[in-house]
Scaffold this motif. Structure first.
Motif, mmCIF file in Angstrom:
data_model
loop_
_atom_site.group_PDB
_atom_site.id
_atom_site.type_symbol
_atom_site.label_atom_id
_atom_site.label_comp_id
_atom_site.label_asym_id
_atom_site.label_seq_id
_atom_site.Cartn_x
_atom_site.Cartn_y
_atom_site.Cartn_z
ATOM 1 N N TYR A 1 74.982 58.266 59.171
ATOM 2 C CA TYR A 1 74.784 58.995 57.755
ATOM 3 C C TYR A 1 73.385 59.169 57.446
ATOM 4 C CZ TYR A 1 79.860 58.635 57.305
ATOM 5 O OH TYR A 1 81.030 58.992 57.262
ATOM 6 N N VAL A 2 72.669 58.209 57.886
ATOM 7 C CA VAL A 2 71.071 58.343 57.801
ATOM 8 C C VAL A 2 70.398 59.392 58.686
ATOM 9 C CG1 VAL A 2 68.772 57.188 58.104
ATOM 10 C CG2 VAL A 2 70.804 55.929 57.099
ATOM 11 N N LYS A 3 70.953 59.419 59.801
ATOM 12 C CA LYS A 3 70.583 60.507 60.800
ATOM 13 C C LYS A 3 71.143 61.978 60.366
ATOM 14 C CE LYS A 3 70.816 57.570 64.830
ATOM 15 N NZ LYS A 3 71.477 57.387 66.371
ATOM 16 N N LEU A 4 72.207 62.076 59.800
ATOM 17 C CA LEU A 4 72.794 63.095 59.294
ATOM 18 C C LEU A 4 71.908 63.722 58.087
ATOM 19 C CD1 LEU A 4 75.160 65.346 59.633
ATOM 20 C CD2 LEU A 4 76.252 63.849 57.693
ATOM 21 N N LEU A 5 71.718 62.919 57.224
ATOM 22 C CA LEU A 5 70.974 63.282 55.919
ATOM 23 C C LEU A 5 69.142 63.216 55.868
ATOM 24 C CD1 LEU A 5 73.367 61.322 53.355
ATOM 25 C CD2 LEU A 5 72.967 64.049 53.747
ATOM 26 N N GLY A 6 68.777 62.567 57.156
ATOM 27 C CA GLY A 6 67.409 62.270 57.318
ATOM 28 C C GLY A 6 66.666 63.800 57.635
ATOM 29 N N MET A 7 66.932 64.571 58.444
ATOM 30 C CA MET A 7 66.381 65.616 58.679
ATOM 31 C C MET A 7 66.317 66.720 57.586
ATOM 32 S SD MET A 7 64.490 67.535 60.779
ATOM 33 C CE MET A 7 64.659 66.803 62.365
ATOM 34 N N PRO A 8 67.584 67.023 56.714
ATOM 35 C CA PRO A 8 67.513 67.891 55.677
ATOM 36 C C PRO A 8 66.696 67.231 54.625
ATOM 37 C CG PRO A 8 69.573 67.910 56.684
ATOM 38 C CD PRO A 8 68.962 66.696 57.420
ATOM 39 N N HIS A 9 66.849 66.100 54.502
ATOM 40 C CA HIS A 9 65.890 65.696 53.251
ATOM 41 C C HIS A 9 64.455 65.869 53.615
ATOM 42 C CE1 HIS A 9 64.120 63.200 50.194
ATOM 43 N NE2 HIS A 9 63.485 62.338 51.158
ATOM 44 N N GLY A 10 64.152 65.435 54.713
ATOM 45 C CA GLY A 10 62.651 65.562 55.286
ATOM 46 C C GLY A 10 62.042 67.113 54.972
ATOM 47 N N VAL A 11 62.998 67.852 55.438
ATOM 48 C CA VAL A 11 62.838 69.400 55.419
ATOM 49 C C VAL A 11 62.420 69.628 53.732
ATOM 50 C CG1 VAL A 11 63.272 71.859 55.592
ATOM 51 C CG2 VAL A 11 63.690 70.264 57.634
ATOM 52 N N LEU A 12 63.333 69.099 53.105
ATOM 53 C CA LEU A 12 63.269 69.585 51.415
ATOM 54 C C LEU A 12 62.242 68.828 50.846
ATOM 55 C CD1 LEU A 12 67.210 69.109 50.777
ATOM 56 C CD2 LEU A 12 65.801 71.354 50.456
ATOM 57 N N PHE A 13 61.872 67.763 51.277
ATOM 58 C CA PHE A 13 60.903 67.036 50.612
ATOM 59 C C PHE A 13 59.433 67.775 50.874
ATOM 60 C CE2 PHE A 13 57.149 63.987 51.682
ATOM 61 C CZ PHE A 13 57.050 63.579 50.253
ATOM 62 N N MET A 14 59.551 68.415 52.466
ATOM 63 C CA MET A 14 57.962 69.088 52.733
ATOM 64 C C MET A 14 58.005 70.386 51.873
ATOM 65 S SD MET A 14 57.445 68.286 56.797
ATOM 66 C CE MET A 14 59.185 68.856 57.403
ATOM 67 N N ALA A 15 59.405 71.118 51.856
ATOM 68 C CA ALA A 15 59.063 72.203 51.066
ATOM 69 C C ALA A 15 58.759 72.023 49.440
ATOM 70 C CB ALA A 15 60.598 72.830 51.003
ATOM 71 N N TYR A 16 59.475 71.029 49.100
ATOM 72 C CA TYR A 16 58.961 70.654 47.482
ATOM 73 C C TYR A 16 57.247 70.391 47.411
ATOM 74 C CZ TYR A 16 58.963 68.033 42.954
ATOM 75 O OH TYR A 16 58.610 67.647 41.952
#
Length: 100
Positions: free
Chosen positions: A38-53
């Motif tokens: 689940y960390v692998k599954l959620l990690g990348m989308p969260h990272g992209v959203l964090f950078m976009a924010y």
């Protein structure tokens, strides 16, 4: 301007949700259940959203007339659980009403 603030609000919301899911669901499952999936599954989308924010905050600082204290608050909120929801309520929601 209305479209950009709406997009920023959506990104802020999704970044907040992904951070909460990562911290309070995926990470405990990883360490308590020995399942890093689940960390692998959620990690990348969260990272992209964090950078976009962060990118939106930097790009629109002058457009939204944030002073230094407000700008730092917007940036710091991205690393505090539920922080982006607070920023949306205090800063971004008011901008939407002014623009519509």
């Amino acid at each position: 301007m209305f479209k950009s603030i709406t997009l920023f609000r959506i990104i802020a919301f999704l970044e907040g949700v992904s951070y909460i899911l990562l911290l309070f669901i995926a990470t405990p499952i990883k360490y308590l259940g020995d399942d890093p999936q689940y960390v692998k599954l959620l990690g990348m989308p969260h990272g992209v959203l964090f950078m976009a924010y962060i990118a939106f905050a930097v790009l629109y600082r002058t457009s939204f007339a944030w002073n230094t204290k407000q700008f730092i608050s917007v940036l710091v909120a991205s690393i505090i659980p539920f922080g982006t929801f607070y920023i949306d309520k205090v800063y971004l929601k008011n901008l939407t009403h002014e623009e519509s």
